[in-house]
Scaffold this motif. Structure first.
Motif, PDB file in Angstrom:
ATOM      1  N   THR A   1       4.159  18.450 -53.323  1.00  0.00           N
ATOM      2  CA  THR A   1       4.493  19.367 -54.400  1.00  0.00           C
ATOM      3  C   THR A   1       3.959  18.881 -55.742  1.00  0.00           C
ATOM      4  O   THR A   1       3.579  17.725 -55.905  1.00  0.00           O
ATOM      5  N   TRP A   2       3.946  19.779 -56.728  1.00  0.00           N
ATOM      6  CA  TRP A   2       3.460  19.459 -58.056  1.00  0.00           C
ATOM      7  C   TRP A   2       4.246  18.295 -58.662  1.00  0.00           C
ATOM      8  O   TRP A   2       5.472  18.230 -58.555  1.00  0.00           O
ATOM      9  N   GLY A   3       3.525  17.391 -59.282  1.00  0.00           N
ATOM     10  CA  GLY A   3       4.170  16.282 -59.970  1.00  0.00           C
ATOM     11  C   GLY A   3       4.677  15.191 -59.060  1.00  0.00           C
ATOM     12  O   GLY A   3       5.287  14.229 -59.521  1.00  0.00           O
ATOM     13  N   ALA A   4       4.440  15.308 -57.773  1.00  0.00           N
ATOM     14  CA  ALA A   4       4.859  14.279 -56.815  1.00  0.00           C
ATOM     15  C   ALA A   4       3.600  13.726 -56.146  1.00  0.00           C
ATOM     16  O   ALA A   4       3.102  14.310 -55.187  1.00  0.00           O
ATOM     17  N   PRO A   5       3.052  12.647 -56.655  1.00  0.00           N
ATOM     18  CA  PRO A   5       1.787  12.116 -56.119  1.00  0.00           C
ATOM     19  C   PRO A   5       1.874  11.843 -54.624  1.00  0.00           C
ATOM     20  O   PRO A   5       2.899  11.383 -54.118  1.00  0.00           O
ATOM     21  N   ILE A   6       0.790  12.144 -53.933  1.00  0.00           N
ATOM     22  CA  ILE A   6       0.762  11.913 -52.490  1.00  0.00           C
ATOM     23  C   ILE A   6      -0.176  10.753 -52.179  1.00  0.00           C
ATOM     24  O   ILE A   6      -1.200  10.575 -52.846  1.00  0.00           O
ATOM     25  N   PRO A   7       0.169   9.949 -51.209  1.00  0.00           N
ATOM     26  CA  PRO A   7      -0.722   8.844 -50.833  1.00  0.00           C
ATOM     27  C   PRO A   7      -2.084   9.373 -50.377  1.00  0.00           C
ATOM     28  O   PRO A   7      -2.165  10.379 -49.670  1.00  0.00           O
ATOM     29  N   ASP A   8      -3.125   8.692 -50.791  1.00  0.00           N
ATOM     30  CA  ASP A   8      -4.475   9.119 -50.425  1.00  0.00           C
ATOM     31  C   ASP A   8      -4.653   9.192 -48.912  1.00  0.00           C
ATOM     32  O   ASP A   8      -5.362  10.071 -48.411  1.00  0.00           O
ATOM     33  N   ASP A   9      -4.007   8.262 -48.189  1.00  0.00           N
ATOM     34  CA  ASP A   9      -4.221   8.243 -46.744  1.00  0.00           C
ATOM     35  C   ASP A   9      -3.636   9.478 -46.061  1.00  0.00           C
ATOM     36  O   ASP A   9      -4.192   9.972 -45.072  1.00  0.00           O
ATOM     37  N   LEU A  10      -2.522  10.013 -46.597  1.00  0.00           N
ATOM     38  CA  LEU A  10      -1.946  11.221 -46.018  1.00  0.00           C
ATOM     39  C   LEU A  10      -2.853  12.430 -46.254  1.00  0.00           C
ATOM     40  O   LEU A  10      -3.060  13.241 -45.350  1.00  0.00           O
ATOM     41  N   HIS A  11      -3.377  12.542 -47.448  1.00  0.00           N
ATOM     42  CA  HIS A  11      -4.284  13.650 -47.721  1.00  0.00           C
ATOM     43  C   HIS A  11      -5.570  13.503 -46.916  1.00  0.00           C
ATOM     44  O   HIS A  11      -6.105  14.474 -46.371  1.00  0.00           O
ATOM     45  N   ARG A  12      -6.046  12.278 -46.809  1.00  0.00           N
ATOM     46  CA  ARG A  12      -7.258  12.017 -46.029  1.00  0.00           C
ATOM     47  C   ARG A  12      -7.046  12.427 -44.571  1.00  0.00           C
ATOM     48  O   ARG A  12      -7.952  12.979 -43.937  1.00  0.00           O
ATOM     49  N   ALA A  13      -5.864  12.155 -44.051  1.00  0.00           N
ATOM     50  CA  ALA A  13      -5.570  12.505 -42.652  1.00  0.00           C
ATOM     51  C   ALA A  13      -5.618  14.013 -42.462  1.00  0.00           C
ATOM     52  O   ALA A  13      -6.125  14.505 -41.439  1.00  0.00           O
TER      53      ALA A  13
END
Length: 454
Positions: free
Chosen positions: A397-409
């Motif tokens: 969600t907005w304003g809640a940074p996500i780990p790069d590895d999760l987005h990469r997956a």
């Protein structure tokens, strides 16, 4: 800035921006959003609606100028943008702007189609997308419409501004030409929300991608429209944003870029964004449920969002827009993926049984905006015990940074639907270094996305 020169003022502001004007954070975020959109489009090309659209586009013919991702052939830039945008939107899996709209699918396919057709480089793609995302974000922030206030599906009204700006950048339109492109494009607004849940919805982003590209191309040839379309009576603002429009917000274009602040939401479930709140609550609850067969009833409490209140969706596709269906799927399977929304899953016996146990209350006291809404689940079991879960911030969600590895997956998973590991790695490397790609490299990237051998 006088009232009758507002269109020219924003056109001058937009036209002046080049890649060199973008800061490092903006470039990094735009690249991330491009990679997400491209990967989602590759996966989306496997769905039935884009397959049918591809057959239609192929039958139309036309000069082979730009690649259709996943379909292995080239067509006109307009038709490639149309088809690739529909593929990007069909899964309802691409990032969401703040305020909410699908800003990526009307923009990225336009920039790539024109980069390929006009032989430009990766920096132009990044700049075109940054400007296209920002234009949509600024228009929405300036209007800040309440949910359901627009007479059309939001991308049908907002997306055309992003596609026009992206195309104008790639074609190097000056500010006067851009005012006419805006005028042409805004006469193409549309997209009926009643078609949500059907094949037609993905064409809303396809239509505005094609419309913005064509508007810029016509303006480049000298085709004219009302050059004051923002200001004019019965123009863009007067037609769609009668409740008010903050021109000062619009003129803050790029200060900062809204894809950075407040950012875009990254989707981790391929469904309508409000349903993510129910999904996250249900997946959390699933950890406390030994056997879903023991569920006696499920009560969902949501905001007043009628188009997501669909007790018995007519297809797996329509299930993407149903609080009830995604809740049942998450409780049964403990996860939500592309396979959740096929007809076989929708009409399976356990799904039919659990859907029959679900009730929903729309609470008008809960905020309807996905930026501050919440969804609550109350799950009752045969022995009388109750498990309750509430979600107010789904993953990404907005304003809640996500780990790069999760987005990469997520990106890898989507690309892997059509590409083997070697080609997937090459695509990822090119997207990671998009600003370094020269014209031949862009052509190579598009050739990989054609998926001819997969």
């Amino acid at each position: 800035m006088t009232e009758d020169h507002r269109t020219l003022a924003i056109a001058e502001r937009v036209s002046a921006v080049r890649y060199a004007d973008l800061d490092r954070d903006t470039v990094a975020m735009v690249k991330r959003l491009i990679a997400d959109g491209v990967a989602v489009a590759v996966a989306g090309s496997l769905e039935e609606p884009p397959r049918i659209l591809s057959e239609h586009v192929l039958a139309l013919g036309g000069a082979a100028r730009a690649t259709t991702w996943g379909f292995g052939y080239k067509t006109t830039a307009v038709q490639a943008a149309y088809l690739n945008a529909a593929s990007m939107h069909v899964l309802d899996f691409e990032p969401m702007s703040n305020p909410p709209t699908h800003a990526v699918s009307p923009t990225v396919p336009v920039a790539f189609a024109l980069a390929e057709a006009r032989h430009t480089d990766g920096r132009d793609i990044i700049a075109a997308c940054a400007k296209g995302f920002e234009m949509q974000g600024r228009v929405l922030a300036a209007a800040d419409p309440k949910r359901g206030a627009l007479p059309f599906h939001t991308p049908g009204v907002i997306g055309v501004m992003g596609s026009t700006v992206a195309a104008a950048h790639m074609m190097k339109l000056n500010s006067q030409q851009l005012t006419h492109a805006f005028g042409i494009a805004t006469s193409r607004c549309g997209g009926l929300s009643a078609n949500t849940g059907s094949m037609v919805k993905c064409t809303h982003c396809g239509n505005v991608a094609a419309a913005g590209l064509e508007a810029a191309a016509l303006a480049a040839r000298g085709f004219t429209a009302n050059p004051s379309i923002f200001d004019a009576p019965h123009g863009y603002v007067d037609t769609f944003f009668k409740a008010g429009f903050d021109y000062a917000m619009l003129m803050q274009f790029g200060q900062p870029y809204r894809c950075v602040d407040p950012g875009m939401a990254i989707k981790f479930y391929p469904s309508k964004y409000p349903t993510h709140f129910a999904i996250a609550a249900a997946i959390d609850a699933r950890t406390a449920i030994a056997n879903p067969a023991n569920i006696q009833s499920v009560h969902i409490i949501t905001p007043e969002i009628p188009d997501a209140d669909r007790p018995l969706p007519r297809s797996g596709l329509e299930g993407k827009f149903s609080f009830q269906y995604v809740t049942a799927a998450a409780l049964l399977d403990g996860a939500i993926g592309r396979e959740t929304f096929i007809d076989e899953r929708r009409f399976s016996r356990d799904m039919a049984d659990l859907l029959g146990k679900i009730t929903l209350t729309r609470d008008a006291a809960i905020f309807r905006d996905t930026r501050n809404m919440h969804v609550t689940l109350n799950i009752t079991f045969a022995d009388g015990t109750v498990v309750s879960r509430t979600c107010d911030k789904p993953p990404g969600t907005w304003g809640a940074p996500i780990p790069d590895d999760l987005h990469r997956a997520k990106i890898r998973d989507c690309l892997a639907t059509r590409l083997d590991e070697q080609k997937l790695s090459r695509v990822l490397d090119m997207l990671d270094h998009l600003e370094r790609l020269a014209t031949p490299d862009v052509a190579d990237l598009c050739a990989l996305l054609a998926c001819k051998d997969n």
